[in-house]
Design an enzyme around this catalytic site. Structure first.
Site, PDB file in Angstrom:
ATOM      1  N   GLY A   1     -20.456 -18.218 -25.896  1.00 41.27           N
ATOM      2  CA  GLY A   1     -20.995 -17.379 -26.968  1.00 41.27           C
ATOM      3  C   GLY A   1     -21.722 -16.144 -26.439  1.00 41.27           C
TER       4      GLY A   1
ATOM      5  N   ARG B   1     -21.474 -25.461 -14.587  1.00 37.87           N
ATOM      6  CA  ARG B   1     -22.766 -24.848 -14.922  1.00 37.87           C
ATOM      7  C   ARG B   1     -23.903 -25.382 -14.047  1.00 37.87           C
ATOM      8  NH1 ARG B   1     -22.460 -24.421 -21.540  1.00 37.87           N
ATOM      9  NH2 ARG B   1     -21.679 -22.286 -21.577  1.00 37.87           N
TER      10      ARG B   1
ATOM     11  N   LYS C   1      -9.265 -20.870 -33.374  1.00 34.24           N
ATOM     12  CA  LYS C   1      -9.347 -20.187 -34.680  1.00 34.24           C
ATOM     13  C   LYS C   1      -9.645 -18.695 -34.572  1.00 34.24           C
ATOM     14  CE  LYS C   1     -11.446 -22.438 -38.087  1.00 34.24           C
ATOM     15  NZ  LYS C   1     -12.717 -22.971 -38.622  1.00 34.24           N
TER      16      LYS C   1
ATOM     17  N   GLY D   1     -16.128 -21.197 -22.064  1.00 32.97           N
ATOM     18  CA  GLY D   1     -16.271 -22.479 -21.364  1.00 32.97           C
ATOM     19  C   GLY D   1     -14.946 -23.180 -21.140  1.00 32.97           C
TER      20      GLY D   1
HETATM   21  P1  ADP Z   1     -13.418 -20.838 -24.856  1.00 32.78           P
HETATM   22  O1  ADP Z   1     -14.302 -22.060 -24.775  1.00 32.78           O
HETATM   23  O2  ADP Z   1     -12.833 -20.476 -23.540  1.00 32.78           O
HETATM   24  O3  ADP Z   1     -14.088 -19.695 -25.563  1.00 32.78           O
HETATM   25  P2  ADP Z   1     -12.208 -21.739 -27.273  1.00 32.78           P
HETATM   26  O4  ADP Z   1     -13.286 -22.763 -27.435  1.00 32.78           O
HETATM   27  O5  ADP Z   1     -12.187 -20.597 -28.181  1.00 32.78           O
HETATM   28  O6  ADP Z   1     -12.168 -21.235 -25.762  1.00 32.78           O
HETATM   29  O7  ADP Z   1     -10.802 -22.444 -27.411  1.00 32.78           O
HETATM   30  C1  ADP Z   1     -10.439 -23.551 -26.655  1.00 32.78           C
HETATM   31  C2  ADP Z   1      -9.664 -24.531 -27.489  1.00 32.78           C
HETATM   32  O8  ADP Z   1      -8.529 -23.922 -28.096  1.00 32.78           O
HETATM   33  C3  ADP Z   1      -9.132 -25.637 -26.606  1.00 32.78           C
HETATM   34  O9  ADP Z   1      -9.754 -26.866 -26.969  1.00 32.78           O
HETATM   35  C4  ADP Z   1      -7.636 -25.661 -26.904  1.00 32.78           C
HETATM   36  O10 ADP Z   1      -7.103 -26.951 -27.038  1.00 32.78           O
HETATM   37  C5  ADP Z   1      -7.540 -24.914 -28.219  1.00 32.78           C
HETATM   38  N1  ADP Z   1      -6.197 -24.373 -28.422  1.00 32.78           N
HETATM   39  C6  ADP Z   1      -5.524 -23.524 -27.641  1.00 32.78           C
HETATM   40  N2  ADP Z   1      -4.282 -23.318 -28.119  1.00 32.78           N
HETATM   41  C7  ADP Z   1      -4.162 -24.083 -29.222  1.00 32.78           C
HETATM   42  C8  ADP Z   1      -3.116 -24.313 -30.167  1.00 32.78           C
HETATM   43  N3  ADP Z   1      -1.932 -23.713 -30.056  1.00 32.78           N
HETATM   44  N4  ADP Z   1      -3.356 -25.153 -31.200  1.00 32.78           N
HETATM   45  C9  ADP Z   1      -4.575 -25.754 -31.310  1.00 32.78           C
HETATM   46  N5  ADP Z   1      -5.589 -25.592 -30.455  1.00 32.78           N
HETATM   47  C10 ADP Z   1      -5.397 -24.756 -29.415  1.00 32.78           C
HETATM   48 MG    MG Z   2     -14.883 -23.499 -26.279  1.00 33.88          MG
END
Ligand code: ADP
Ligand code: MG
Length: 390
Positions: free
Chosen positions: A372, A34, A199, A349
């Site tokens: 977001g 960033r 989630k 991110g």
């Molecule tokens: P972004 O920041 O790209 O939007 P998110 O914040 O939604 O992505 O998700 C990223 C997180 O999801 C990471 O910290 C990763 O460890 C977690 N994650 C991915 N797969 C799993 C899994 N199978 N179980 C638990 N956490 C997971």
């Molecule tokens: Mg994230």
């Protein structure tokens, strides 16, 4: 909408709202993307001999401790290294020290003001767009440039509040982000979204909107577990988001042909690189198994859909990529995306950090700095930080 190029900023005091909300561990910035993405606007303002005042938030400030620990000091150092230029870091968000620095600011000099969210404790002045605070910050400059795409979905004093007091425009980063999002208004089809992360509940709004516009949604990451559970299978000790089970059931039954969920997983009996990695089919998961990545067959299945797609958006890693044993699924998908050369946009991110970490930054059409903000745009919402400038 005005951009920085449409405004005469020569020798003027320009407030640039950046998104320097970077991950910092023990005082060390672990991902400076960033900051790098903000350089174009700052460099342009330097070329215009502007007197530059930089504002940004960093994390959340909710007590006396975070008021001190969430300091932008490490950002000042990194920015100074990247620009090869001195940055006058002011460890305050208001007061005589800041005002003196602003009054003494010369053309081509840069001030970085402390984390705007210091103003969120004890009262949420920044985050609630307090008019007095916005007015005060606006009084420090003559022109306002918003370049903080990652914050554009929030109406805070440092982005929306200031903009209503000063002649305002967007910076090069927001301009680039909006151009990339335009590719999705009438996407070249098939239009496929890869969704991951932990989630389902974080992304319900996103899924509800995407099922209407996307041709395929490939679901990985922790959120896939809840979909498998919703189909009636056990997920052992994997992360589950039980409150979203009904939502998953409903969306699976309505859009069964669009939603592609994993057929196998990689995981283990603990969340670490220490224990042996197992590959399990979705219907054979044992009691103590923790799913941490998509399995080999799922990667193949996802890649088949990606090959036949023309536009691809990716939000959320498909596995716990922070652990090297479980980065493989995301890495293989990223590599495949590099090879098939389609329109590829990364929003999120962690997803951005993952693909940059794999050394695959150049493989993508666009890597958004907004988590977001990108999600809200994909949900079809307007971003207040950009609306106010329009
Ligand atoms: P972004 O920041 O790209 O939007 P998110 O914040 O939604 O992505 O998700 C990223 C997180 O999801 C990471 O910290 C990763 O460890 C977690 N994650 C991915 N797969 C799993 C899994 N199978 N179980 C638990 N956490 C997971
Ligand atoms: Mg994230």
């Amino acid at each position: 909408m005005k951009t920085i190029k449409d405004i005469n900023i020569q020798n003027k005091k320009v407030i640039i709202r950046c998104d320097f909300n970077v991950p910092i561990k023990n005082g060390v910035i672990t991902d400076d993307n960033r900051i790098k993405e903000s350089l174009k606007t700052i460099t342009y303002a330097l070329e215009q001999n502007s007197k530059i005042i930089l504002l940004s938030h960093l994390g959340r400030v909710k007590d006396e401790e975070s008021k001190k620990s969430k300091t932008l000091q490490p950002v000042a150092l990194r920015l100074s290294e990247l620009l090869k230029k001195e940055i006058n870091f002011i460890n305050e968000t208001r007061g005589t020290k800041l005002e003196n620095a602003v009054n003494n600011l010369k053309s081509g000099e840069i001030i970085l003001v402390e984390n705007t969210r210091v103003e969120d404790f004890p009262e949420k002045l920044e985050s609630k767009n307090n008019p007095e605070l916005a007015n005060y910050w606006a009084s420090l400059g003559e022109i306002f440039i918003n370049d903080a795409f990652g914050t554009a979905h929030r109406a805070h004093a440092s982005n929306v509040g200031i903009a209503s007091h000063l002649e305002s425009g967007i910076g090069f980063l927001i301009e680039k982000e909006l151009e990339a999002m335009k590719l999705l208004e009438n996407p070249k089809r098939p239009f496929t979204v890869i969704l991951g992360g932990s989630k389902v509940s974080d992304k319900i709004g996103l899924i509800e909107n995407l099922v209407k516009t996307a041709d395929y949604i490939l679901i990985g990451g922790g959120m896939a577990n809840t979909f498998i559970k919703a189909k009636g299978y056990e997920m052992g000790k994997s992360l589950l988001d039980l409150e979203s089970l009904d939502f998953c059931r409903k969306i699976l039954s309505e859009y069964s042909e669009k939603l592609i969920i994993p057929v196998d997983f990689k995981g283990s009996i603990e969340v670490s690189n220490e224990s042996t990695v197992q590959n399990c089919n979705y219907n054979e998961i044992t009691e103590d198994f923790i799913a941490l990545d998509v399995g080999n067959k799922t990667v193949e299945l996802f890649n088949e859909f990606l090959t036949k797609s023309e536009t691809i958006v990716w939000n959320g890693p498909v596995g716990m990529f922070e652990l090297s044993n479980y980065a493989g699924g995301s890495k293989e998908i990223a590599t495949h995306l590099k090879n098939i050369k389609k329109i590829t946009i990364i929003g999120g991110g962690d997803t951005a950090a993952a693909v940059i970490g794999f050394g695959l930054k150049e493989a993508f059409t666009h890597i958004s700095t907004g988590g977001g903000a990108t999600i809200e745009m994909l949900e079809g919402k307007v971003l207040p930080g950009i609306e106010v400038i329009k």
